[in-house]
Motif scaffolding. Sequence first.
Motif, short mmCIF file in Angstrom:
data_model
loop_
_atom_site.label_atom_id
_atom_site.label_comp_id
_atom_site.label_asym_id
_atom_site.label_seq_id
_atom_site.Cartn_x
_atom_site.Cartn_y
_atom_site.Cartn_z
N ARG A 104 -8.84 2.93 -11.83
CA ARG A 104 -8.36 1.55 -11.96
C ARG A 104 -7.63 1.35 -13.29
N ILE A 107 10.20 8.30 7.39
CA ILE A 107 9.83 8.70 6.02
C ILE A 107 8.76 9.79 6.07
N ILE A 143 3.74 7.21 -0.20
CA ILE A 143 5.19 7.22 -0.33
C ILE A 143 5.60 6.84 -1.76
N GLY A 144 4.93 5.84 -2.30
CA GLY A 144 5.25 5.41 -3.67
C GLY A 144 5.02 6.54 -4.67
N ARG A 170 7.59 0.41 -12.52
CA ARG A 170 7.98 1.69 -11.93
C ARG A 170 9.01 2.44 -12.78
N LEU A 211 0.83 -1.22 0.00
CA LEU A 211 0.00 0.00 0.00
C LEU A 211 0.86 1.26 0.00
N GLU A 212 1.98 1.18 0.68
CA GLU A 212 2.90 2.32 0.76
C GLU A 212 3.50 2.61 -0.61
N GLY A 213 3.52 1.59 -1.47
CA GLY A 213 4.03 1.79 -2.83
C GLY A 213 5.51 1.54 -2.95
N ILE A 255 7.96 8.76 -4.54
CA ILE A 255 9.09 8.09 -5.19
C ILE A 255 8.97 8.24 -6.72
N GLU A 263 -4.28 2.92 -12.94
CA GLU A 263 -3.48 2.08 -12.04
C GLU A 263 -2.96 0.85 -12.80
N ARG A 264 -3.84 0.23 -13.60
CA ARG A 264 -3.45 -0.98 -14.34
C ARG A 264 -2.31 -0.67 -15.32
N ARG A 274 1.01 0.08 -13.37
CA ARG A 274 1.60 -1.12 -12.77
C ARG A 274 2.08 -2.08 -13.85
N ALA A 294 13.01 4.14 -0.28
CA ALA A 294 13.09 2.70 -0.53
C ALA A 294 14.36 2.14 0.10
N GLN A 329 -9.13 -4.34 -21.14
CA GLN A 329 -8.85 -4.18 -19.70
C GLN A 329 -8.98 -2.73 -19.24
N PRO A 340 -1.25 9.14 -6.90
CA PRO A 340 -2.09 8.41 -5.92
C PRO A 340 -2.15 6.91 -6.16
N VAL A 341 -1.88 6.48 -7.40
CA VAL A 341 -1.91 5.05 -7.72
C VAL A 341 -0.92 4.28 -6.86
N PHE A 342 0.23 4.88 -6.59
CA PHE A 342 1.29 4.17 -5.87
C PHE A 342 1.29 4.44 -4.38
N GLY A 343 0.26 5.08 -3.87
CA GLY A 343 0.22 5.34 -2.43
C GLY A 343 1.02 6.59 -2.08
#
Lengths: 146, 381
Positions: free
Chosen positions: B168, B136, B204-205, B179, A64-66, B208, B171-172, B175, B115, B244, B199-202
């Motif tokens: 979605r 973090i 912290i992601g 990355r 979830l944190e990515g 990044i 996001e698809r 992903r 990371a 998809q 926002p797709v990666f959360g």
Amino acid sequence: MIQWNAELVRRLSCREEEKRQIAPLIRRFMELAQKARGEGFQSLDGVLSETDDPLLSLGLRLVLEGLPEDALEDVLATYLIAENRSGWPFLRACVIIEGLLALAADDDPATVARKLVAYYGAERAAPILEELERDPLQSAPAKEET
Amino acid sequence: MIRALASLGAAEWEFPRASRQKRDALFEVAARIALVAERSRAFEREALAEAAMVESRRPLRIGLELAAGGAGAEAIKAAFAANPAFIHPEPGEALELIVTLVGLKGLLAREHPYALMRRMSARLGPEYFDKTEAWISSRLKRRHYRAEQLVVPGELPDLIRSLALDPRSLERCLRAAGRDLAAAAMAGCPQESLDLAKPVFGRIGGVILEDDAAHLRSRLSGDEIAEAQAAFIEIIRSLDEGGQLRLGEEVDFSADPGFVAMLTRAVLSLDDRVLKAAFRGIDGKLLATAMQGMEPSAHDRILGALAKRDERRLLDAIDDADPLPGTAIQDAGKKLALRLIAAAKAAAAPREALDRLTQVKNWEPVGSVTKNMGRVESGRM
């Protein structure tokens, strides 16, 4: 190519009846993959409160944190090695980590199952995969569970 | 996973057990390495040499000196193995060598510091999971910058806008691309595309992704970024052909210019007393969204009317805000106008100011111009 590693083989070895417990884990990860693909990854946040497995919980938080996938694998493998598990607890942790990596890769439920049935071992995985191709979502794990 | 475990040597299955005190100290070492990694992304070897000069821990100091001199991760590992001081270490020292080598390897690979911090702190045990998250988060709070943009001409920003209508689908695609490719493709996109993708990666992601895109912007040529964008678009097409994705009509992520001018004038016509009363206890998210529908002069006016603490809260809400369709921004602006009207009436504000706010409250999109004007006129009667 995967190298032969005596220590890994020793740690993975466990009884057949213990291996049967992989089935509910596979089903769980298939459900999670379906949820993530249908409702988005952040929907997995709700799953955190339902799990009491520390490795699954920490892993889901990292997903979830990515955290990028290679770092995710490294972090989870480090936790696994540091805990010095062997037998069923080690195998179970491997299945959980593989499931988390499949989730992070946005794999569909059938792919998740294909990745995880490998932990049954080559002989048992093949017939399960055959069934999986006929009924991708439910049959293999359900039959193993009974 | 199994492949990674199978490649472990016999010694790597044994993990050194260090005391809590030692691991606490190593957490600080890991944090220092992550900060050097952050600086070395921008300032290269200069940052490594500077860090080596002030480093008190011997393994890290030696490692940084070697890295500053151009040594790679494998060479540093070999140098450690050959150093008599590091042979047969105590468990605490062995763990320090492991954390230092993992950190230097990531640093030299230009891995993102967050990371990298996760990798290093994992060696200290799961007990450091929450502490790492707190570290973090504290770095995220201090991070208030927007990198310079480099927009490579192409259709990717428009495709991302369309994909963002169904998060979605976006996001698809992101992903499926992975990355690295996503960051390289985003390096040539406007900030709006990154704001939609993050926002797709959360939490912290997302940061990044943004930092990696900014980093690659300075490292890749325009042609390389264009190639990454072409590969990303190919992935979108192939997912779309496979049924998809749900590609929507393009949506406008900015408020109507007429509305922006109207809301800006209305805010500027109010004095501090009214603004302070209206913003008391206001939802930061609502205000942050409404401010997307104002000109910078109104932003300054609002920030000037807030207490320092509230100003910080609002800036955080602005940083956290996702890009929203123009309609959502206008709705927030209308809700804000309602609050301002109540505060203006209570403070007996001039009629002209109230009229402007009423105009905002009753605003409707283009095509209803005459209706807007009619309402404004009736409001004045």
